[in-house]
Design an enzyme around this catalytic site. Sequence first.
Site, PDB file in Angstrom:
ATOM      1  N   HIS A  83      -3.346  -5.301   1.471  1.00 44.07           N
ATOM      2  CA  HIS A  83      -2.678  -5.565   2.749  1.00 44.07           C
ATOM      3  C   HIS A  83      -2.709  -7.046   3.123  1.00 44.07           C
ATOM      4  O   HIS A  83      -3.565  -7.463   3.907  1.00 44.07           O
ATOM      5  CB  HIS A  83      -3.382  -4.788   3.865  1.00 44.07           C
ATOM      6  CG  HIS A  83      -3.219  -3.308   3.773  1.00 44.07           C
ATOM      7  ND1 HIS A  83      -2.186  -2.630   4.376  1.00 44.07           N
ATOM      8  CD2 HIS A  83      -3.965  -2.374   3.145  1.00 44.07           C
ATOM      9  CE1 HIS A  83      -2.300  -1.352   4.125  1.00 44.07           C
ATOM     10  NE2 HIS A  83      -3.370  -1.155   3.388  1.00 44.07           N
ATOM     11  N   CYS A 121       0.824  -1.204   0.000  1.00 48.87           N
ATOM     12  CA  CYS A 121       0.000   0.000   0.000  1.00 48.87           C
ATOM     13  C   CYS A 121       0.868   1.268   0.000  1.00 48.87           C
ATOM     14  O   CYS A 121       1.467   1.576  -1.012  1.00 48.87           O
ATOM     15  CB  CYS A 121      -0.981  -0.056   1.165  1.00 48.87           C
ATOM     16  SG  CYS A 121      -2.418   0.980   0.881  1.00 48.87           S
ATOM     17  N   GLU A 164      -0.922  -8.415   5.210  1.00 52.20           N
ATOM     18  CA  GLU A 164      -0.649  -8.500   6.660  1.00 52.20           C
ATOM     19  C   GLU A 164      -1.923  -8.318   7.493  1.00 52.20           C
ATOM     20  O   GLU A 164      -1.900  -8.537   8.697  1.00 52.20           O
ATOM     21  CB  GLU A 164       0.426  -7.482   7.063  1.00 52.20           C
ATOM     22  CG  GLU A 164      -0.009  -6.027   7.181  1.00 52.20           C
ATOM     23  CD  GLU A 164      -0.209  -5.320   5.843  1.00 52.20           C
ATOM     24  OE1 GLU A 164      -0.134  -5.965   4.769  1.00 52.20           O
ATOM     25  OE2 GLU A 164      -0.462  -4.096   5.884  1.00 52.20           O
TER      26      GLU A 164
HETATM   27  N1  GLN Z   1      -3.649   6.386   1.124  1.00 53.42           N
HETATM   28  C1  GLN Z   1      -2.360   6.093   1.682  1.00 53.42           C
HETATM   29  C2  GLN Z   1      -1.280   6.932   1.022  1.00 53.42           C
HETATM   30  O1  GLN Z   1      -1.471   7.482  -0.013  1.00 53.42           O
HETATM   31  C3  GLN Z   1      -2.041   4.628   1.541  1.00 53.42           C
HETATM   32  C4  GLN Z   1      -3.068   3.821   2.294  1.00 53.42           C
HETATM   33  C5  GLN Z   1      -2.530   2.632   3.014  1.00 53.42           C
HETATM   34  O2  GLN Z   1      -1.341   2.392   3.098  1.00 53.42           O
HETATM   35  N2  GLN Z   1      -3.449   1.892   3.600  1.00 53.42           N
HETATM   36  O3  GLN Z   1      -0.209   7.039   1.559  1.00 53.42           O
END
Ligand code: GLN
Length: 205
Positions: free
Chosen positions: A186, A96, A188
């Site tokens: 994710h 992410c 995890e």
């Molecule tokens: N929206 C977050 C970002 O742009 C990422 C979201 C996440 O890691 N769950 O950094």
Amino acid sequence: MVVAVEYISKEESADAETAKHGVTGILAVQGAFAEHAAMLDKLGAQWKLLRAAEDFDDSIDRVILPGGESTTQGKLLRSTGLFAPIAAGKPVFGTCAGMILLAKRLENDDNVYFGALDATVRRNAYGRQLGSFVSTADFGDIKDFPLVFIRGPFVSDVGADATIETEVDGRVVGLRQGNILATAFHPELTDDTRIHVIFEPVGSR
Ligand code: GLN
């Protein structure tokens, strides 16, 4: 979902302190690092939280960049001095926000962080209403992996060096490139360890 609150007070796995190598460093300046630690404990893999530059010692063989807020993480990477050792090129798994930090190009952000992953990534790509959802798809050879998205990015353009591992509804959300793994979702936050196992070939190092 795994909520691993007890891991927040642990700085490393039981035997990591004396390990000479084979330890996974988990970036722990902000975000969902404790959940990655819980996954690695399930696998019996050694890990250590990376909070300051001196935490990145010779035992660290690979790095996990957790989910969280990429802009905040980017600033803290610089101020802690962790940016340079991570950028040096050990195997890395970004989830992410971690995928955002790895990308060579960001579609809707002027920053570029590690600039390692040959892809264009769009932050918060699913918009407010659809920002968080659950789905299922393959990750390469791994079938039916549960995908948890939390205001995640997707990959809007894949460069020649990167390989698509996961697509959902026509959007690319999992990539591999050499020793880099990156997911917009994710793993995890599930109890499915299969992607972590690819990254942590326990016993083979
Ligand atoms: N929206 C977050 C970002 O742009 C990422 C979201 C996440 O890691 N769950 O950094």
